[in-house]
Design a protein around this motif. Structure first.
Motif, PDB file in Angstrom:
ATOM      1  N   LYS A 229      49.099 142.565  15.593  1.00 12.83           N
ATOM      2  CA  LYS A 229      47.743 142.968  15.223  1.00 12.83           C
ATOM      3  C   LYS A 229      47.414 141.932  14.515  1.00 12.83           C
ATOM      4  O   LYS A 229      47.935 141.096  13.690  1.00 12.83           O
ATOM      5  CB  LYS A 229      48.082 143.964  14.721  1.00 12.83           C
ATOM      6  CG  LYS A 229      48.253 145.200  15.434  1.00 12.83           C
ATOM      7  CD  LYS A 229      48.498 146.689  14.574  1.00 12.83           C
ATOM      8  CE  LYS A 229      48.804 147.940  15.518  1.00 12.83           C
ATOM      9  NZ  LYS A 229      48.689 149.077  14.934  1.00 12.83           N
ATOM     10  N   LYS A 230      45.880 141.790  14.480  1.00 11.86           N
ATOM     11  CA  LYS A 230      45.147 140.600  13.770  1.00 11.86           C
ATOM     12  C   LYS A 230      45.434 139.395  13.990  1.00 11.86           C
ATOM     13  O   LYS A 230      45.514 138.335  12.923  1.00 11.86           O
ATOM     14  CB  LYS A 230      45.103 141.206  12.335  1.00 11.86           C
ATOM     15  CG  LYS A 230      44.531 142.329  12.040  1.00 11.86           C
ATOM     16  CD  LYS A 230      44.571 142.668  10.551  1.00 11.86           C
ATOM     17  CE  LYS A 230      44.009 144.178  10.343  1.00 11.86           C
ATOM     18  NZ  LYS A 230      44.094 144.411   8.813  1.00 11.86           N
ATOM     19  N   THR A 231      46.312 138.843  15.016  1.00 19.13           N
ATOM     20  CA  THR A 231      46.358 137.605  15.428  1.00 19.13           C
ATOM     21  C   THR A 231      46.239 137.536  16.759  1.00 19.13           C
ATOM     22  O   THR A 231      45.942 138.310  17.663  1.00 19.13           O
ATOM     23  CB  THR A 231      48.124 137.295  15.104  1.00 19.13           C
ATOM     24  OG1 THR A 231      48.795 138.061  15.988  1.00 19.13           O
ATOM     25  CG2 THR A 231      48.415 137.649  13.721  1.00 19.13           C
TER      26      THR A 231
END
Length: 297
Positions: free
Chosen positions: A125-127
């Motif tokens: 997540k968020k990468t």
């Protein structure tokens, strides 16, 4: 989870022979078997390099807009962990390009050949990082060159990728990040069966026989072995008839030219001049006087 699904309505699963490339892997050697006679090999493929593919049927497996319809992932490495006598191998990738207009998210399912069942590639997540796990470790194939080789088949896509790294005598260290990776991805276009390990090995072997000392020396190359078309019997007969007609025309034209040439020469030749006769001289008889008589007075 990454979901490689289009935003449009659900459609029936495409057949392997109708596959249009929607996924590529960089940091690898990519072999695209376009058809039985043509293939294009690209080292460290990119979306831009697709424009250099020369296969005659490229329009059948490449979308019109590459940037909007093809995702590009990058192979990174595999990490091994051991816990309770179980080996867990986690492979990491990066998202280099994800077309937002076409795909809501990526949904990739793959199977490590030799293992039971498959796994989904998950997203951190968020990468822009991806990973998938394999538990067991018995499915790795070790060869005589002291390398460990693993093959991944992608569900509903005719793609087979190979991961290769030096074999380890003790894979169950606390944490081991593999080094010296090499990746190869093989695409077999227009076939109704998934590519096999034997198919990939044949391709690699032929490339090594093509002047490359090892796999690392293989670079971008287009290979076309389309057989030359042999003229049919009808074409041969037509060619022979055409040659005969051409010879006849040449002979007739030559004969006419020779005839007119001879006629012109005859017309130009001057007529012989008439022979002149020599004047006759009077005969002189003996004792006769040929002078004219004059009147005497």
């Amino acid at each position: 989870m990454i979901n490689f699904k289009s935003c449009s309505a659900k459609k029936s699963k495409p057949k392997p022979e109708n596959y249009v490339i929607d996924l590529l892997f960089t940091n690898s050697l990519t072999i695209i078997r376009c058809n039985p006679y043509e293939r294009h090999v690209i080292r460290d493929i990119s979306i831009e390099k697709l424009g250099y593919i020369k296969c005659s049927n490229r329009d059948s497996f490449l979308p019109e807009n590459h940037l909007e319809k093809i995702a590009l992932l990058e192979w990174r490495f595999t990490e091994t962990k051991c816990k309770n006598s179980k080996i867990t191998e986690t492979t990491y990738l990066n998202i280099k390009h994800r077309p937002k207009k076409v795909y809501k998210d990526l949904k990739l399912h793959l199977t490590r050949l030799g293992s039971v069942g498959g796994v989904y590639i998950k997203e951190v997540k968020k990468t822009s990082s991806l990973y998938f796990e394999n538990i067991g470790g018995k499915s790795s194939i070790s060869n005589t060159e002291n390398f460990t080789t693993v093959f991944y088949a992608f569900t509903e896509r005719p793609i087979l990728c190979r991961e290769r790294y030096p074999a380890s005598k003790n894979p169950c260290l606390a944490t081991t990040q593999k080094k010296n990776f090499s990746y190869t991805c093989y695409y077999r276009i227009g076939d109704n069966t998934a590519p096999s390990i034997a198919d990939m090995e044949i391709e690699l072997k032929s490339l090594l026989n093509n002047g490359n000392s090892n796999e690392d020396s293989i670079r971008d190359v287009y290979i076309n072995k389309t057989p030359e078309e042999k003229p049919s019997q009808d074409n041969s007969d037509s060619l022979i008839i055409g040659l005969i007609i051409l010879i006849i025309v040449i002979v007739i034209f030559s004969s006419i030219s020779i005839y007119f040439c001879c006629c012109r020469r005859r017309r130009r030749r001057p007529l012989p001049s008439p022979r002149r006769r020599a004047p006759r001289r009077g005969r002189v008889s003996g004792g006769s006087d040929t002078s004219i008589a004059t009147n005497t007075s």
